[in-house]
Design an enzyme around this catalytic site. Structure first.
Site, PDB file in Angstrom:
ATOM      1  CE1 TYR A 156      70.103  83.991 100.924  1.00 43.23           C
ATOM      2  CE2 TYR A 156      67.718  84.195 101.143  1.00 43.23           C
ATOM      3  CZ  TYR A 156      68.975  84.772 101.147  1.00 43.23           C
ATOM      4  OH  TYR A 156      69.111  86.115 101.389  1.00 43.23           O
ATOM      5  CB  SER A 208      66.271  86.784 103.816  1.00 47.30           C
ATOM      6  OG  SER A 208      65.348  86.660 102.743  1.00 47.30           O
TER       7      SER A 208
END
Ligand SMILES: *[C@@H]1O[C@H](CO)[C@@H](O)[C@H](O)[C@H]1NC(C)=O
Length: 311
Positions: free
Chosen positions: A182, A169
């Site tokens: 995350y 990401s």
């Protein structure tokens, strides 16, 4: 002499990659490859299964949710492709090793492309986040990469043929507030992937390629509610999942080592490295990316009981 050669090579690759950005190089064929995708039951995983099928590859679908995984297999079947489904909990290394062996036995051939796509996010403020959810994020987004690579890389190395794809990401390259689990797991995924890529190159395993995919927020529902300044959102809207997967496929098929989607996200990545921390904070405030996860966390709270989304 070595120094001259190195500098020439550096310049050569800068020029080559600039040309490549405009004139796309020829893509490699993947028909006949066996592609294993984790988190294949939804989001990007399902779309990767369909894209690889379009390109003539056979797919092995791993997901913890067997019913959504079967749905992906059905879609692949309707496209005329071949899919093999396995219910796997990638956070359990014994399960990964055991199912990897099963795949080898069932299909009688080796996985040649591994797409590590499974991912989760807790969606809670740090201090509200249950410990189990934090551990889960680290296990799915980071630890699982070790287990799957350990399971499938040996055969790739033996044949000097294969491709390891990590779906990380942009939050593995720069961060924002309220997604500590995350960001930690995705920074870890980026570090893991790059170290592995260096290891393969240092060992001259030229046939095993690597691609690190860093997408911006994708409109799969995983970050539903996330919001930045409206004017900026016009140039940086949540990514269409299909667009994201097509861009990632392009990168994979030309053996590109890293791709950020969209390209605009290279900018915050660079500014994080080049500008003082405080300058970046000011930009974050202006863009609204400092608090972009606030509505996402509120949304998660309303929508569920802090349950986990698989991409
Ligand atoms: C599994 O997938 C199905 C179909 O997408 C969904 O309805 C169900 O809620 C999922 N189960 C879990 C435990 O997430």
């Amino acid at each position: 002499m070595d120094l001259q050669m190195m500098l020439l090579d550096v310049i050569y690759f800068i020029l080559r990659n600039s040309v490549r950005a405009v004139l796309r190089p020829r893509t490699k064929p993947v028909d006949g490859e066996l592609v294993l995708i984790t988190g294949a039951g939804g989001g990007l995983g399902r779309l990767f299964a369909q894209e690889f099928t379009k390109h003539g590859a056979e797919v092995v679908l791993w997901d913890i949710n067997s019913s959504s995984n079967e749905q992906t297999a059905k879609l692949v079947g309707e496209m005329g492709g071949t899919a093999h489904t396995y219910t796997v909990d990638v956070t359990k290394r014994e399960d990964v090793y055991c199912k990897a062996e099963l795949v080898r036995k069932d299909l009688g051939r080796d996985v040649t492309i591994l797409v590590n796509n499974a991912g989760v996010v807790a969606g809670e403020r740090m201090l509200d986040c249950p410990d189990e959810l934090i551990e889960k994020t680290m296990k799915v987004n980071c630890h699982a990469l070790f287990w799957t690579v350990k399971a499938f890389l040996p055969q790739m190395k033996a044949q000097n043929h294969g491709h390891i794809v990590t779906i990380a990401s942009v939050l593995g390259l720069f961060s924002t507030s309220c997604v500590e689990d995350y960001c930690a797991s995705k920074f870890a995924a980026v570090g893991f992937h790059e170290s592995l890529a260096h290891e393969l190159l240092a060992e001259d395993v030229e046939g095993v390629k690597t691609t690190l995919v860093c997408p911006y927020i994708v409109d799969t529902g995983m970050f539903e509610g996330c919001k930045i300044r409206e004017e900026v959102e016009l140039v940086l809207p949540p990514l269409d999942p299909q667009y994201c997967v097509e861009q990632a496929m392009n990168a994979i098929l030309i053996d590109q080592p890293l791709v950020c989607i969209p390209r605009l996200t290279y900018l915050p990545f660079l500014s994080r490295a080049l500008l003082p921390w405080e300058s970046n904070v000011v930009v974050y405030r202006f863009i609204g990316s400092d608090k972009c996860m606030y509505p996402f966390i509120d949304f998660k709270k309303q929508a569920s009981n802090g349950c986990i989304n698989v991409v």
